[in-house]
Design a protein around this motif. Sequence first.
Motif, PDB file in Angstrom:
ATOM      1  N   ALA A 306       0.853  -1.190   0.000  1.00 44.42           N
ATOM      2  CA  ALA A 306       0.000   0.000   0.000  1.00 44.42           C
ATOM      3  C   ALA A 306       0.888   1.239   0.000  1.00 44.42           C
ATOM      4  O   ALA A 306       2.068   1.183   0.363  1.00 44.42           O
ATOM      5  N   SER A 308       0.587   5.775   0.725  1.00 41.39           N
ATOM      6  CA  SER A 308      -0.254   6.812   1.316  1.00 41.39           C
ATOM      7  C   SER A 308       0.471   8.141   1.272  1.00 41.39           C
ATOM      8  O   SER A 308       1.694   8.207   1.418  1.00 41.39           O
ATOM      9  N   LEU A 324      -5.108   3.110   8.208  1.00 37.14           N
ATOM     10  CA  LEU A 324      -5.678   4.000   7.206  1.00 37.14           C
ATOM     11  C   LEU A 324      -4.592   4.519   6.280  1.00 37.14           C
ATOM     12  O   LEU A 324      -3.461   4.761   6.699  1.00 37.14           O
ATOM     13  N   THR A 325      -4.943   4.708   5.025  1.00 35.98           N
ATOM     14  CA  THR A 325      -4.062   5.357   4.063  1.00 35.98           C
ATOM     15  C   THR A 325      -4.874   6.385   3.283  1.00 35.98           C
ATOM     16  O   THR A 325      -6.104   6.349   3.268  1.00 35.98           O
ATOM     17  N   VAL A 334      -8.606   5.418   2.918  1.00 36.15           N
ATOM     18  CA  VAL A 334      -8.857   4.004   2.629  1.00 36.15           C
ATOM     19  C   VAL A 334      -8.594   3.207   3.899  1.00 36.15           C
ATOM     20  O   VAL A 334      -7.543   3.373   4.541  1.00 36.15           O
ATOM     21  N   ASN A 336      -7.579  -0.169   5.467  1.00 44.94           N
ATOM     22  CA  ASN A 336      -6.824  -1.355   5.047  1.00 44.94           C
ATOM     23  C   ASN A 336      -6.888  -2.415   6.132  1.00 44.94           C
ATOM     24  O   ASN A 336      -6.612  -2.121   7.310  1.00 44.94           O
ATOM     25  N   GLN A 337      -7.231  -3.632   5.754  1.00 42.74           N
ATOM     26  CA  GLN A 337      -7.243  -4.780   6.666  1.00 42.74           C
ATOM     27  C   GLN A 337      -6.304  -5.834   6.086  1.00 42.74           C
ATOM     28  O   GLN A 337      -6.637  -6.503   5.107  1.00 42.74           O
ATOM     29  N   LEU A 345      -4.538  -8.168   1.471  1.00 44.68           N
ATOM     30  CA  LEU A 345      -4.982  -6.842   1.910  1.00 44.68           C
ATOM     31  C   LEU A 345      -6.378  -6.570   1.382  1.00 44.68           C
ATOM     32  O   LEU A 345      -6.628  -6.645   0.173  1.00 44.68           O
ATOM     33  N   GLN A 346      -7.291  -6.232   2.278  1.00 39.99           N
ATOM     34  CA  GLN A 346      -8.634  -5.803   1.901  1.00 39.99           C
ATOM     35  C   GLN A 346      -8.731  -4.292   2.104  1.00 39.99           C
ATOM     36  O   GLN A 346      -8.280  -3.767   3.127  1.00 39.99           O
ATOM     37  N   THR A 347      -9.325  -3.613   1.145  1.00 35.60           N
ATOM     38  CA  THR A 347      -9.412  -2.154   1.227  1.00 35.60           C
ATOM     39  C   THR A 347     -10.846  -1.689   0.990  1.00 35.60           C
ATOM     40  O   THR A 347     -11.615  -2.336   0.280  1.00 35.60           O
ATOM     41  N   LYS A 349     -13.114   2.347   0.976  1.00 30.94           N
ATOM     42  CA  LYS A 349     -13.169   3.774   1.272  1.00 30.94           C
ATOM     43  C   LYS A 349     -13.865   3.992   2.612  1.00 30.94           C
ATOM     44  O   LYS A 349     -14.774   3.259   2.983  1.00 30.94           O
TER      45      LYS A 349
END
Length: 912
Positions: A306, A308, A324-325, A334, A336-337, A345-347, A349
């Motif tokens: 990721a 940012s 967060l990014t 975004v 991020n998990q 990575l799951q993203t 908004k």
Amino acid sequence: MYKYLGLLTLTISLQTQAQGLVEQNETSVAHDKTYYTKDVANTRLIFPKEHKQHAEHAAAVEAYLQQQYQQTFGFALDDTLYVGLMSSHNQIANGFATPYPVNRQINYMGGAQMVDYFAATSWLDTLLLHETAHNYQTTAKNNFVSKTLHKVLGNGSLMSPIIPSIHPNIFESSFILEGNAILNESWHGNGGRLYSGLYRAMTNVHAKAGYLTPERMYNSTLNFPYAEGFYIFGSQYQHYLAEQYGLDKVNKYFKMRSRHWYWPFMVNRPMRNTLGINFNDSLFAWQQKLRQDTQDMQFAKGKRVATSKQFSPMNRQAEQIIFLTNPDAVSAPVLNQFQISTAKLQTAKTSLALGKVFAIDDSFYTVSSRRTSVWRSQQGLFNDNATIKQNSEGKIVQGYLQDGRAVYFESSQSFEQPQLYVGDKFYAQVNSSVLVHQDNLYYFVQSGRERTLFKNNQALVSFTGHYGIVVDVDEQGHVYFIANSRYGSSLYRTNRGTIERVLTADNVIDAKLVNNQILVSAIAANEYYYALETPQVSQQTPFVVNLLWDKQSLTEQQPQVAVTELPDKKITDEKTYGLLNNLRFSGAHIALGSVTEENDKGEEEIKTLYNVQAIIADPLNRTQIGLWAMRDSDYSDLIGVRISNNQSFALLGLQAYYVANNGFDDVSETQTRDSGFAAQIKIPFLHTGFWRAEIDTNYYQDYKLNEREPLSVALNISRTEHYANSWLYNEAFAVSAYATEDRESKITGGQMLLATDLANEFYLQGKIKHSQSNLQSIDPLNRLGVELQDTYEFTNPDPSKFVLPSLKGDLFAKSVSFAEVSASKVFNFSWYSLKSPFSLRREKLALAFRHYDIEQANNLVDVKINQMVVGLDFDILLMNKLNLTLGLQYIYSDDDLITEQNKFQFGFNLPL
């Protein structure tokens, strides 16, 4: 932070005056606690009872500090310094200093939220050291003209073709102001951001990229890391100068610079006169030195997951790492998990505020500070609606124990150093964020220059430094933490009472363990990035950052005076902060100008315009009294008085005026008024999350027609989201219902706005508005009906009126309906210059369609107008500092009865 109040924008423009007679107080919330004052030498401390002990410490610090600053800056303050310690109703991790309305600094108590970032022992001391430096920087007047004008005009301004500046240094770049303030916050035994590995890494990364140029440093650019760069790069540059030329010489730059009252926008000449080298050459030499010194700097090179433009810390919960990014700094963040077991990575908004993320009961929260009501700014856990989680008010949450008890800093008790609580019980005074791992607490405690890592109440290791952040613990019990490396910031860990370095990279500022790898947050030249790194353990301890004064202390064997250890000055006879005992003459603001017009004989005639104000105000900016005189767009001369108060539930503004000279051509045919009165009462009743709501009541007597006395009331409700550097609102909804009464005319109506952003900086917006009069036939001669104007009018806050730029003249109608849809695209072509008075930051192209349905225009005919508007706006930087929007518009109207069919506009802040 230095707060710049724009005196350059033709002090009191008509458009600014049309905003209203009273606004909410930016210094404190309404209905704040009772404050008290105590005078110590040339300083007045302002504080609530809860901060009396902190005020006693501040009294000691200011007594010591101003003696030190007077010597190093080379002059004494010529005005009383007002130091505000704001109550726990204002939980904000910030502070500011400004000469307006008086020479003051406002210090908020919420710094425990950013304890790792500031690399300091005491938040309160950091504020006092930093903001008092700003008070000295910006009030220097090393010339006869500024000193004389200050005696006459106070903290005012004189705007004319030649600008004789009272405070020349307010026009200095924030790169110099903030950098120097951090330099001065860091030499009093309290640590400071010059000791931060993040600051050192960011500076070295940009040096290696060749980004430390005069154009990028001195201008207020939209380059990463944005405004934060003033603090980061400015402080490292100032320390370089102090090493080369001495601290006192560097600080005396501000006295030297203030000689230039006639053109207060220069930097090369005053620096050359002070240090013997100009700004450009010194900056080049600094960058070259950094590039030479950091040739061996290492970067995190693992697989990127990721990126940012803004930093937010990571948090491990269960089997995932959440953070967060903001990849573009113009749209919503975004969420991020990162799943540890699968490295996926799951993203998504989100509208969460940047901060440490917590997953609680299927919802996400971040640690932040926001307005929670009209009467409170609070720290706590906030959800994606920007509303605070119940029972987290005033708690800077660090984590949770397995039994559900919160581990947190109590904001109201952490003005000086973070006070750690577990549940409702005090646990310890600490000097870093706290890692909660399997019901164990990990944190740092500072003692002088020694930083000690604790597990619960047990000391594990110590090292010399002020920068250390606990990030994780492995199965073997190694505690991982971020600390300084030779070239920046890296990851270390404990091992049986010793310290090991875990990564070779020098640009790592956060980390979490992921099986046999480490997910790191690292600094690049244009962004932060998150990468998976493989450990490379070596026997290294954190690098010891020895700054100029540390080296001198070692050489001279004289320890620094630590402001944290100064004995308090007892306060026994404080006075209640009241209106009468704190109102002060702030200053007189004078703006002069001229316009050239053609008279009836066809000859060009020069007409003078002026605007004069004398302001009386208090340090907390609750009450303001303004005596003013002006010549308006009709060339009428008006004088008046304005009074406003914004501290109670109802915000009140009053204004009375007298027409000294009527500017109308034929006074005999115009039933004008010789004097008049205006009043505004605002009642804000909602200020929570993204929502705002208020009732706004206005009354004014129109001097252009002596019978006209409109009374209006409006209910305004809005929900807005704005992220980072976005030019326009990312999301907006606003609705207003209003009613206006004037003699036999009653007008009702409403308006609504909807706006959203799309990908790649596209924006859509829609507006509608309707005003309806109860009159059967309107009366334009007596100004009865719904009013349309071609420009904004002074002292006319009527919400039912319309501004139609291509209108041939003022017009009144029985009803007016308006609709507009617009689309905008932002382009990011930039050009920054140190020598040119203008720089270009970005551009915006806008297309709009407008429709007006006007019933009984001037009691004659119904008119329907369709307009097409093409607008090109330029985000301009004036004199390296002042941000302005310069616009060019073309408006085509399909009906030329009351409007010009083709209209071009060019000017600042054109509405669209």
